[in-house]
Design a protein around this motif. Sequence first.
Motif, PDB file in Angstrom:
ATOM      1  N   ASP A   7      -3.615  12.756 -84.568  1.00  0.00           N
ATOM      2  CA  ASP A   7      -2.937  13.567 -85.584  1.00  0.00           C
ATOM      3  C   ASP A   7      -3.267  15.049 -85.395  1.00  0.00           C
ATOM      4  OD1 ASP A   7      -1.971  11.223 -86.624  1.00  0.00           O
ATOM      5  OD2 ASP A   7      -3.270  11.216 -88.391  1.00  0.00           O
ATOM      6  N   ARG A  11      -0.826  18.253 -84.852  1.00  0.00           N
ATOM      7  CA  ARG A  11      -0.879  19.426 -85.733  1.00  0.00           C
ATOM      8  C   ARG A  11      -1.015  20.697 -84.898  1.00  0.00           C
ATOM      9  NH1 ARG A  11      -0.980  23.057 -89.838  1.00  0.00           N
ATOM     10  NH2 ARG A  11      -2.993  23.728 -90.572  1.00  0.00           N
ATOM     11  N   PHE A  61       3.230   9.562 -88.766  1.00  0.00           N
ATOM     12  CA  PHE A  61       4.583   9.860 -88.245  1.00  0.00           C
ATOM     13  C   PHE A  61       5.029  11.284 -88.574  1.00  0.00           C
ATOM     14  CE2 PHE A  61       4.761   5.184 -88.583  1.00  0.00           C
ATOM     15  CZ  PHE A  61       5.083   4.897 -87.265  1.00  0.00           C
ATOM     16  N   PHE A  62       4.617  11.730 -89.737  1.00  0.00           N
ATOM     17  CA  PHE A  62       4.953  13.095 -90.145  1.00  0.00           C
ATOM     18  C   PHE A  62       4.502  14.091 -89.080  1.00  0.00           C
ATOM     19  CE2 PHE A  62       6.366  15.548 -93.696  1.00  0.00           C
ATOM     20  CZ  PHE A  62       6.697  14.658 -94.704  1.00  0.00           C
ATOM     21  N   LEU A  63       3.316  13.826 -88.524  1.00  0.00           N
ATOM     22  CA  LEU A  63       2.754  14.720 -87.509  1.00  0.00           C
ATOM     23  C   LEU A  63       3.223  14.325 -86.118  1.00  0.00           C
ATOM     24  CD1 LEU A  63      -0.748  14.728 -89.148  1.00  0.00           C
ATOM     25  CD2 LEU A  63       0.727  16.747 -88.931  1.00  0.00           C
ATOM     26  N   HIS A  65       5.938  13.218 -84.955  1.00  0.00           N
ATOM     27  CA  HIS A  65       7.265  13.636 -84.524  1.00  0.00           C
ATOM     28  C   HIS A  65       7.280  15.073 -84.000  1.00  0.00           C
ATOM     29  CE1 HIS A  65       8.128  16.101 -88.141  1.00  0.00           C
ATOM     30  NE2 HIS A  65       9.208  16.500 -87.514  1.00  0.00           N
ATOM     31  N   ARG A  69       9.594  17.354 -81.424  1.00  0.00           N
ATOM     32  CA  ARG A  69      10.118  18.676 -81.810  1.00  0.00           C
ATOM     33  C   ARG A  69       9.679  19.747 -80.807  1.00  0.00           C
ATOM     34  NH1 ARG A  69       7.985  21.808 -87.105  1.00  0.00           N
ATOM     35  NH2 ARG A  69       9.233  23.673 -86.938  1.00  0.00           N
ATOM     36  N   LEU A  77      13.272  15.254 -79.437  1.00  0.00           N
ATOM     37  CA  LEU A  77      13.359  14.589 -80.745  1.00  0.00           C
ATOM     38  C   LEU A  77      14.174  13.299 -80.642  1.00  0.00           C
ATOM     39  CD1 LEU A  77      13.801  17.125 -83.694  1.00  0.00           C
ATOM     40  CD2 LEU A  77      12.076  15.336 -83.423  1.00  0.00           C
ATOM     41  N   TYR A  80      12.050  10.704 -78.893  1.00  0.00           N
ATOM     42  CA  TYR A  80      11.031  10.295 -79.866  1.00  0.00           C
ATOM     43  C   TYR A  80      11.612   9.237 -80.804  1.00  0.00           C
ATOM     44  CZ  TYR A  80       8.104  10.294 -84.009  1.00  0.00           C
ATOM     45  OH  TYR A  80       7.329   9.872 -85.077  1.00  0.00           O
ATOM     46  N   ALA A  81      12.769   9.566 -81.379  1.00  0.00           N
ATOM     47  CA  ALA A  81      13.391   8.665 -82.349  1.00  0.00           C
ATOM     48  C   ALA A  81      13.743   7.327 -81.706  1.00  0.00           C
ATOM     49  CB  ALA A  81      14.633   9.326 -82.947  1.00  0.00           C
ATOM     50  N   ILE A  84      10.603   5.200 -81.387  1.00  0.00           N
ATOM     51  CA  ILE A  84      10.128   4.646 -82.675  1.00  0.00           C
ATOM     52  C   ILE A  84      11.043   3.496 -83.101  1.00  0.00           C
ATOM     53  CG2 ILE A  84       9.757   5.135 -85.129  1.00  0.00           C
ATOM     54  CD1 ILE A  84       7.648   6.425 -83.322  1.00  0.00           C
TER      55      ILE A  84
ATOM     56  N   TYR B  57       1.075  18.846 -94.565  1.00  0.00           N
ATOM     57  CA  TYR B  57       0.018  18.911 -93.549  1.00  0.00           C
ATOM     58  C   TYR B  57      -0.126  20.313 -92.978  1.00  0.00           C
ATOM     59  CZ  TYR B  57       0.500  13.897 -94.013  1.00  0.00           C
ATOM     60  OH  TYR B  57       0.580  12.623 -94.530  1.00  0.00           O
ATOM     61  N   PHE B  61      -3.859  19.936 -94.070  1.00  0.00           N
ATOM     62  CA  PHE B  61      -3.778  19.010 -92.925  1.00  0.00           C
ATOM     63  C   PHE B  61      -4.352  17.665 -93.380  1.00  0.00           C
ATOM     64  CE2 PHE B  61      -5.906  17.726 -88.781  1.00  0.00           C
ATOM     65  CZ  PHE B  61      -4.788  17.078 -88.315  1.00  0.00           C
ATOM     66  N   GLU B  62      -5.221  17.074 -92.574  1.00  0.00           N
ATOM     67  CA  GLU B  62      -5.924  15.850 -92.981  1.00  0.00           C
ATOM     68  C   GLU B  62      -7.420  16.124 -93.102  1.00  0.00           C
ATOM     69  OE1 GLU B  62      -4.932  13.141 -89.843  1.00  0.00           O
ATOM     70  OE2 GLU B  62      -3.052  12.522 -90.784  1.00  0.00           O
ATOM     71  N   VAL B 188      10.499  10.877 -92.502  1.00  0.00           N
ATOM     72  CA  VAL B 188      10.378  11.873 -91.440  1.00  0.00           C
ATOM     73  C   VAL B 188       9.636  11.253 -90.264  1.00  0.00           C
ATOM     74  CG1 VAL B 188       9.510  14.150 -90.799  1.00  0.00           C
ATOM     75  CG2 VAL B 188      10.335  13.750 -93.124  1.00  0.00           C
ATOM     76  N   GLY B 189      10.363  11.006 -89.183  1.00  0.00           N
ATOM     77  CA  GLY B 189       9.717  10.569 -87.948  1.00  0.00           C
ATOM     78  C   GLY B 189       9.218   9.146 -87.925  1.00  0.00           C
ATOM     79  N   GLY B 190       9.422   8.403 -89.009  1.00  0.00           N
ATOM     80  CA  GLY B 190       8.861   7.072 -89.112  1.00  0.00           C
ATOM     81  C   GLY B 190       9.868   5.976 -88.878  1.00  0.00           C
ATOM     82  N   MET B 193      13.604   5.705 -90.165  1.00  0.00           N
ATOM     83  CA  MET B 193      14.583   6.755 -89.843  1.00  0.00           C
ATOM     84  C   MET B 193      15.971   6.136 -89.613  1.00  0.00           C
ATOM     85  SD  MET B 193      13.787   7.547 -85.811  1.00  0.00           S
ATOM     86  CE  MET B 193      12.062   7.914 -86.005  1.00  0.00           C
ATOM     87  N   SER B 197      19.174   9.960 -86.163  1.00  0.00           N
ATOM     88  CA  SER B 197      18.296  11.121 -86.300  1.00  0.00           C
ATOM     89  C   SER B 197      16.843  10.671 -86.368  1.00  0.00           C
ATOM     90  CB  SER B 197      18.689  11.877 -87.578  1.00  0.00           C
ATOM     91  OG  SER B 197      17.722  12.824 -87.927  1.00  0.00           O
ATOM     92  N   HIS B 198      15.936  11.631 -86.310  1.00  0.00           N
ATOM     93  CA  HIS B 198      14.506  11.325 -86.476  1.00  0.00           C
ATOM     94  C   HIS B 198      14.115  11.311 -87.950  1.00  0.00           C
ATOM     95  CE1 HIS B 198      14.428  15.691 -86.951  1.00  0.00           C
ATOM     96  NE2 HIS B 198      13.228  15.579 -87.454  1.00  0.00           N
ATOM     97  N   ASN B 236       8.562   7.774 -96.059  1.00  0.00           N
ATOM     98  CA  ASN B 236       7.219   8.366 -96.029  1.00  0.00           C
ATOM     99  C   ASN B 236       7.151   9.735 -96.710  1.00  0.00           C
ATOM    100  OD1 ASN B 236       8.414   9.979 -94.066  1.00  0.00           O
ATOM    101  ND2 ASN B 236       7.252   9.127 -92.361  1.00  0.00           N
TER     102      ASN B 236
END
Lengths: 102, 275
Positions: A7, A11, A61-63, A65, A69, A77, A80-81, A84, B57, B61-62, B188-190, B193, B197-198, B236
């Motif tokens: 992650d 970031r 996943f938020f990160l 992707h 990007r 992208l 990536y999609a 997944i 984030y 962030f985390e 988003v990105g999971g 989707m 699209s992503h 998500n």
Amino acid sequence: MSLYAVDKVCRRVVIDPAFAAALREDPQGALKAASPPLRDRERELLLAGDVGALGRMGANFFLLHQLGRMELFGLTLALYAERIRAEYAVERERWAQAQRGD
Amino acid sequence: MASIVGALGIPHNPFTALGIARGDDAVAESRQLYGELERQLDAMAADTLVVFTTDHYNLFFELSVPIFAIGTAQRSSGPSDYPMLPQFEVAIDSELATDIQAAVVAEDFDLGRSQEFELDHTILAPLGVIAPAMERSIVPIWISASMRPIPSAARCHALGAAVARAIAASELERRVVVAGSGAFSFEVGGPRMSEESHVGVPAPDWAIRVSELLASGDIAQLVAESTPDQITEAGNAAGEILNWIAMLGCFDARPASFVQAQRAEGHAYAAWQLP
């Protein structure tokens, strides 16, 4: 489980242009120098752009992707999609069935 | 004395804001809906916007993620995460934010404080559309609605009520608008989707259901239905409904003055003229 180190890579590619440039120049070296250290398997999957496996292992996943990007590790992208969706094809079919009321 | 004079529910899709900035025809409906929120906001004649949002984030962030936090800096800028969007320098209502934090912590809500921060697209993308002059000061309140575990809907509603009491108790002369930022269904990105699209909207009917409850003012029912399972199924980013629920906790339940859903986007635009 948390993939915090993965992650953090995702970031940094957004907020640290020097790190993103290093990943393009020498991805293996930049990942080996990352802190906290990546496990060997995590590094292998990043280098392969295997975001499906990384997501399955618990990457955020938020990160995640952001790799698509930023077009790192051979990803876009769209790619990536695609990866997944492929990784989660079984679950996606189950969710689609539930939405259709099958 | 400070008083709450209105409330807004605002989507924050950064690509919509970007399309509006570029004059794209594809976002004509969103432009019109943001325009309605702009008119509603202007009618409220507010000094300060208290915005409940979720850090994407970008700030925490985390590394160390508070469940609830408030920003008390003097100024901020952004959107930090989308440099292609119009960029703004904004005033933070540090005095009111400090009053809110003190009062809310005194009520046993653990509201952390951030004294240096950039704002991300969740606040400045929509405000850049509906209030680009940035004449009103901002108080950001972050709710950790992405990274699990997330707080319950009931807890967020109670937080909003505590924030409202804090505003009412402040001796500052302020006309305050409270706002909730985000979507009801979004991925988003999971794995949820779309095929194209992503990102995606896994539960568009949930977005409609939420909008219906906003229209009728049945906020207790909305809180009851915003369960962890429902939020998970909606994507998500669907925890952002907690930002709306905190905003709704700031005033007695009533039908929205204006609400319009965008089913395919998984969100709605809404306003409440108060009192």
